[in-house]
Scaffold this motif. Sequence first.
Motif, PDB file in Angstrom:
ATOM      1  N   GLN A 256      48.529  74.371  87.709  1.00  0.00           N
ATOM      2  CA  GLN A 256      48.564  74.938  86.367  1.00  0.00           C
ATOM      3  C   GLN A 256      47.552  76.050  86.158  1.00  0.00           C
ATOM      4  OE1 GLN A 256      49.573  72.405  83.127  1.00  0.00           O
ATOM      5  NE2 GLN A 256      48.162  73.432  81.723  1.00  0.00           N
TER       6      GLN A 256
ATOM      7  N   THR B 266      48.114  79.755  84.687  1.00  0.00           N
ATOM      8  CA  THR B 266      47.690  80.129  83.338  1.00  0.00           C
ATOM      9  C   THR B 266      46.565  81.162  83.302  1.00  0.00           C
ATOM     10  OG1 THR B 266      46.219  78.186  83.215  1.00  0.00           O
ATOM     11  CG2 THR B 266      48.466  77.957  82.316  1.00  0.00           C
ATOM     12  N   GLU B 267      45.624  81.103  84.238  1.00  0.00           N
ATOM     13  CA  GLU B 267      44.510  82.065  84.200  1.00  0.00           C
ATOM     14  C   GLU B 267      44.969  83.486  84.540  1.00  0.00           C
ATOM     15  OE1 GLU B 267      41.328  81.651  82.939  1.00  0.00           O
ATOM     16  OE2 GLU B 267      42.311  79.826  82.246  1.00  0.00           O
TER      17      GLU B 267
ATOM     18  N   TRP C  13      47.985  84.606  84.246  1.00  0.00           N
ATOM     19  CA  TRP C  13      48.922  84.926  83.163  1.00  0.00           C
ATOM     20  C   TRP C  13      48.144  85.464  81.960  1.00  0.00           C
ATOM     21  CZ3 TRP C  13      54.310  83.849  83.034  1.00  0.00           C
ATOM     22  CH2 TRP C  13      54.937  84.003  81.772  1.00  0.00           C
ATOM     23  N   ARG C  14      47.081  84.741  81.590  1.00  0.00           N
ATOM     24  CA  ARG C  14      46.247  85.152  80.456  1.00  0.00           C
ATOM     25  C   ARG C  14      45.600  86.508  80.732  1.00  0.00           C
ATOM     26  NH1 ARG C  14      43.068  80.953  80.206  1.00  0.00           N
ATOM     27  NH2 ARG C  14      44.494  79.873  78.819  1.00  0.00           N
TER      28      ARG C  14
ATOM     29  N   ASP D 112      51.382  70.738  81.949  1.00  0.00           N
ATOM     30  CA  ASP D 112      52.224  71.246  80.883  1.00  0.00           C
ATOM     31  C   ASP D 112      53.520  71.833  81.434  1.00  0.00           C
ATOM     32  OD1 ASP D 112      50.206  70.595  79.044  1.00  0.00           O
ATOM     33  OD2 ASP D 112      49.227  72.533  79.335  1.00  0.00           O
TER      34      ASP D 112
ATOM     35  N   PHE E  48      56.398  75.024  81.064  1.00  0.00           N
ATOM     36  CA  PHE E  48      56.424  76.441  80.709  1.00  0.00           C
ATOM     37  C   PHE E  48      57.865  76.938  80.805  1.00  0.00           C
ATOM     38  CE2 PHE E  48      52.301  75.375  82.373  1.00  0.00           C
ATOM     39  CZ  PHE E  48      51.431  75.967  81.463  1.00  0.00           C
TER      40      PHE E  48
END
Length: 182
Positions: free
Chosen positions: A19, A23-24, A26-27, A56, A58
């Motif tokens: 994850q 997410t990192e 992506w951010r 999570d 997505f």
Amino acid sequence: MSLNGKTIAFLAAPEGTEQVELTEPWRAVRDAGGTPRLISTEPGQITAFRHLDKGDTFPVDGVVGEVSVQDFDGLVLPGGVANPDHLRTRPEAVRFVREFVESGKPVASICHAAWTLIEADVVRGRTVTSWPSVQTDLRNAGATWVDEEVVVDENGPGKLITSRGPDDLKAFCEATLDALAA
């Protein structure tokens, strides 16, 4: 640095992506003004993992066999053990990665995602890093493996950005954004 107007593909399996490695980056892409898009082998959603525990979900923006390298300005391959193991068994995912590298557009790979690069036969003659357990596979595929937090290799088409794992995410995101912004 700005990625305004740039669309970046993130290729991930339906299950098993680490994850934080999704997410990192992506951010970072989103915060730099880019548009990240999640591409998978199946429509719907993916389930990320926090190491071995489910994380999570997505939403998937596109299916790998239905999108084109021309639709994107760069590619990010998040790790996780199950993610690249799934992707390297899907011809359309392997072809997508190979076409990305051959296009000269930046490709960023972290942790175990190097397995997908190996399957796409795009590491020969390049200097890379990865999760340490993947180093023998990379060497056997013709790469030079080094133990560094991030490696940017330009010894082939485009830039190939590789990193070892979650502890290196800050350097990975910075190098990835630099390559995408160029």
